[in-house]
Design a protein around this motif. Sequence first.
Motif, PDB file in Angstrom:
ATOM      1  N   THR A  52      28.034   7.520 -21.673  1.00  0.00           N
ATOM      2  CA  THR A  52      28.238   8.428 -22.811  1.00  0.00           C
ATOM      3  C   THR A  52      28.701   7.650 -24.043  1.00  0.00           C
ATOM      4  O   THR A  52      28.275   7.954 -25.162  1.00  0.00           O
ATOM      5  N   TYR A  53      29.561   6.654 -23.845  1.00  0.00           N
ATOM      6  CA  TYR A  53      30.007   5.864 -24.997  1.00  0.00           C
ATOM      7  C   TYR A  53      28.843   5.073 -25.598  1.00  0.00           C
ATOM      8  O   TYR A  53      28.749   4.919 -26.826  1.00  0.00           O
ATOM      9  N   ALA A  54      27.975   4.562 -24.744  1.00  0.00           N
ATOM     10  CA  ALA A  54      26.802   3.837 -25.245  1.00  0.00           C
ATOM     11  C   ALA A  54      25.889   4.773 -26.033  1.00  0.00           C
ATOM     12  O   ALA A  54      25.398   4.419 -27.118  1.00  0.00           O
ATOM     13  N   LEU A  55      25.683   5.987 -25.520  1.00  0.00           N
ATOM     14  CA  LEU A  55      24.839   6.949 -26.225  1.00  0.00           C
ATOM     15  C   LEU A  55      25.487   7.381 -27.541  1.00  0.00           C
ATOM     16  O   LEU A  55      24.787   7.565 -28.549  1.00  0.00           O
ATOM     17  N   ARG A  56      26.802   7.540 -27.554  1.00  0.00           N
ATOM     18  CA  ARG A  56      27.487   7.867 -28.811  1.00  0.00           C
ATOM     19  C   ARG A  56      27.301   6.752 -29.841  1.00  0.00           C
ATOM     20  O   ARG A  56      27.113   7.013 -31.033  1.00  0.00           O
ATOM     21  N   ALA A  57      27.380   5.510 -29.370  1.00  0.00           N
ATOM     22  CA  ALA A  57      27.225   4.374 -30.283  1.00  0.00           C
ATOM     23  C   ALA A  57      25.819   4.329 -30.865  1.00  0.00           C
ATOM     24  O   ALA A  57      25.634   4.097 -32.066  1.00  0.00           O
ATOM     25  N   VAL A  58      24.811   4.568 -30.023  1.00  0.00           N
ATOM     26  CA  VAL A  58      23.431   4.565 -30.508  1.00  0.00           C
ATOM     27  C   VAL A  58      23.229   5.684 -31.532  1.00  0.00           C
ATOM     28  O   VAL A  58      22.621   5.486 -32.587  1.00  0.00           O
ATOM     29  N   ARG A  59      23.732   6.869 -31.226  1.00  0.00           N
ATOM     30  CA  ARG A  59      23.590   7.996 -32.153  1.00  0.00           C
ATOM     31  C   ARG A  59      24.306   7.717 -33.468  1.00  0.00           C
ATOM     32  O   ARG A  59      23.788   8.027 -34.553  1.00  0.00           O
ATOM     33  N   TRP A  60      25.488   7.131 -33.397  1.00  0.00           N
ATOM     34  CA  TRP A  60      26.259   6.858 -34.614  1.00  0.00           C
ATOM     35  C   TRP A  60      25.538   5.858 -35.505  1.00  0.00           C
ATOM     36  O   TRP A  60      25.574   5.967 -36.734  1.00  0.00           O
ATOM     37  N   ARG A  61      24.891   4.872 -34.900  1.00  0.00           N
ATOM     38  CA  ARG A  61      24.137   3.903 -35.695  1.00  0.00           C
ATOM     39  C   ARG A  61      23.025   4.586 -36.485  1.00  0.00           C
ATOM     40  O   ARG A  61      22.727   4.188 -37.613  1.00  0.00           O
ATOM     41  N   VAL A  62      22.396   5.601 -35.891  1.00  0.00           N
ATOM     42  CA  VAL A  62      21.358   6.356 -36.610  1.00  0.00           C
ATOM     43  C   VAL A  62      21.947   6.978 -37.870  1.00  0.00           C
ATOM     44  O   VAL A  62      21.334   6.947 -38.943  1.00  0.00           O
ATOM     45  N   MET A  63      23.158   7.522 -37.760  1.00  0.00           N
ATOM     46  CA  MET A  63      23.782   8.198 -38.898  1.00  0.00           C
ATOM     47  C   MET A  63      24.353   7.229 -39.924  1.00  0.00           C
ATOM     48  O   MET A  63      24.450   7.546 -41.103  1.00  0.00           O
ATOM     49  N   LEU A  64      24.722   6.035 -39.474  1.00  0.00           N
ATOM     50  CA  LEU A  64      25.301   5.050 -40.395  1.00  0.00           C
ATOM     51  C   LEU A  64      24.247   4.215 -41.120  1.00  0.00           C
ATOM     52  O   LEU A  64      24.573   3.548 -42.105  1.00  0.00           O
ATOM     53  N   ALA A  65      23.017   4.255 -40.646  1.00  0.00           N
ATOM     54  CA  ALA A  65      21.972   3.416 -41.236  1.00  0.00           C
ATOM     55  C   ALA A  65      21.842   3.590 -42.749  1.00  0.00           C
ATOM     56  O   ALA A  65      21.700   2.590 -43.479  1.00  0.00           O
ATOM     57  N   PRO A  66      21.893   4.816 -43.304  1.00  0.00           N
ATOM     58  CA  PRO A  66      21.770   4.952 -44.761  1.00  0.00           C
ATOM     59  C   PRO A  66      22.930   4.316 -45.534  1.00  0.00           C
ATOM     60  O   PRO A  66      22.805   4.046 -46.739  1.00  0.00           O
ATOM     61  N   LEU A  67      24.071   4.075 -44.854  1.00  0.00           N
ATOM     62  CA  LEU A  67      25.232   3.487 -45.532  1.00  0.00           C
ATOM     63  C   LEU A  67      25.227   1.965 -45.454  1.00  0.00           C
ATOM     64  O   LEU A  67      26.086   1.312 -46.056  1.00  0.00           O
ATOM     65  N   GLY A  68      24.317   1.401 -44.690  1.00  0.00           N
ATOM     66  CA  GLY A  68      24.275  -0.041 -44.515  1.00  0.00           C
ATOM     67  C   GLY A  68      24.177  -0.451 -43.068  1.00  0.00           C
ATOM     68  O   GLY A  68      23.768  -1.561 -42.744  1.00  0.00           O
ATOM     69  N   GLY A  69      24.579   0.467 -42.168  1.00  0.00           N
ATOM     70  CA  GLY A  69      24.407   0.213 -40.744  1.00  0.00           C
ATOM     71  C   GLY A  69      25.508  -0.628 -40.136  1.00  0.00           C
ATOM     72  O   GLY A  69      26.264  -1.316 -40.823  1.00  0.00           O
ATOM     73  N   VAL A  70      25.613  -0.556 -38.807  1.00  0.00           N
ATOM     74  CA  VAL A  70      26.554  -1.373 -38.043  1.00  0.00           C
ATOM     75  C   VAL A  70      25.829  -1.898 -36.817  1.00  0.00           C
ATOM     76  O   VAL A  70      24.809  -1.356 -36.389  1.00  0.00           O
ATOM     77  N   SER A  71      26.370  -2.939 -36.230  1.00  0.00           N
ATOM     78  CA  SER A  71      25.806  -3.467 -35.002  1.00  0.00           C
ATOM     79  C   SER A  71      26.145  -2.529 -33.847  1.00  0.00           C
ATOM     80  O   SER A  71      27.115  -1.760 -33.908  1.00  0.00           O
ATOM     81  N   LEU A  72      25.350  -2.604 -32.784  1.00  0.00           N
ATOM     82  CA  LEU A  72      25.609  -1.759 -31.625  1.00  0.00           C
ATOM     83  C   LEU A  72      26.965  -2.093 -31.010  1.00  0.00           C
ATOM     84  O   LEU A  72      27.702  -1.194 -30.586  1.00  0.00           O
ATOM     85  N   GLY A  73      27.318  -3.371 -31.006  1.00  0.00           N
ATOM     86  CA  GLY A  73      28.609  -3.767 -30.450  1.00  0.00           C
ATOM     87  C   GLY A  73      29.766  -3.181 -31.222  1.00  0.00           C
ATOM     88  O   GLY A  73      30.747  -2.703 -30.639  1.00  0.00           O
ATOM     89  N   SER A  74      29.683  -3.212 -32.556  1.00  0.00           N
ATOM     90  CA  SER A  74      30.749  -2.638 -33.384  1.00  0.00           C
ATOM     91  C   SER A  74      30.853  -1.136 -33.180  1.00  0.00           C
ATOM     92  O   SER A  74      31.950  -0.580 -33.087  1.00  0.00           O
ATOM     93  N   ALA A  75      29.696  -0.462 -33.114  1.00  0.00           N
ATOM     94  CA  ALA A  75      29.698   0.990 -32.925  1.00  0.00           C
ATOM     95  C   ALA A  75      30.285   1.361 -31.569  1.00  0.00           C
ATOM     96  O   ALA A  75      31.070   2.311 -31.463  1.00  0.00           O
TER      97      ALA A  75
END
Length: 343
Positions: A52-75
């Motif tokens: 679930t934490y991995a899926l949350r991180a992947v989903r969050w990266r989708v939402m952060l992409a317009p702001l500049g994005g983050v690495s999967l590890g950071s998310a």
Amino acid sequence: MPPWLRSAALVALVLALVGVFLRNANLAEVWHVVRTAHPGLLMAGLACLFTTYALRAVRWRVMLAPLGGVSLGSAFGATVIGFAASFVPPARAGESTKPWLAARREGLDPTATFATVVIERMLDLVAVLVLLGVFLLVFDPGVAALDPALFAAIRGGGLAAAGAAVAGMALLMVCASRPEVLARLVAALTGWLPARARTVIRELAAAFAGGLAVVRDPARLATALAWSLPLWIVIAAQIWVVSLALGVAMPAAGSLLIMALLVVGVAVPTPGAVGGFHEAYRIGATAFFGADNDHAVGAAIVLHAVGFVPTLVAGAWLMARDGLSFAGLGAEAAKAKDEEMHR
């Protein structure tokens, strides 16, 4: 409210909820239930947790992409630490820590990053309601007959929450697509403040609106929602396998009903959802799935521990790696917030 009074009220609430939860429990039998839990199923529940934490991180990266994005590890790291912080009263930062960590590591705007967390909570609500709707369409009619009043309350609460979710998403869409509406609303609400305070709040509101960029992109928003459904299905799977491990026999689909009850339970403002989570599970397991009280109490305790202990350990390790601690986390986030307000 003074800090000491707030802490006293929190302790009183926790004690009251735990007292209600344990009022009819035979603690010796509960301990036997916990001690004889199936280890393989518990390990499956642990695997579900980190999925679930991995899926949350992947989903969050989708939402952060317009702001500049983050690495999967950071998310992933920020997500785990955010949940771990919500379990520790001194931090009291909870998931508000998550956007601060991402902004700190990736150089994003903290306020805009926080806006994506607001969207996450809305998507979580939508996903839970969709899955609850699936359950209501396919459930065994006998389940409703076991406790008609409680089942009717769940169905009515689901409908009310669905209305709130629609209204909330509509508001976010307006703020995202027409930031001038948000600007006018903020101006109207802050007109009585000193000029400097009005300026700071308006700048923060503009940054928040910028963080809603994913709402302006239907394809990206749909992708984020698409990730939300498997996320909550895995959460339901965790509930199911841990319940089976403790001898609570419920069908796989039944975990969707328990999950909806737990969402209500964790809304009670106690550290780590202690008390509210446990009583919500106990009520659902005994009312709808024929669990005896001691098995339901044991399953609630273990299900909470499966989410609590590994998250706390992983969060502490990730923070130590970054030179952080639970004790200093809230202070660091508050300092960053103060700097944001006075920049």
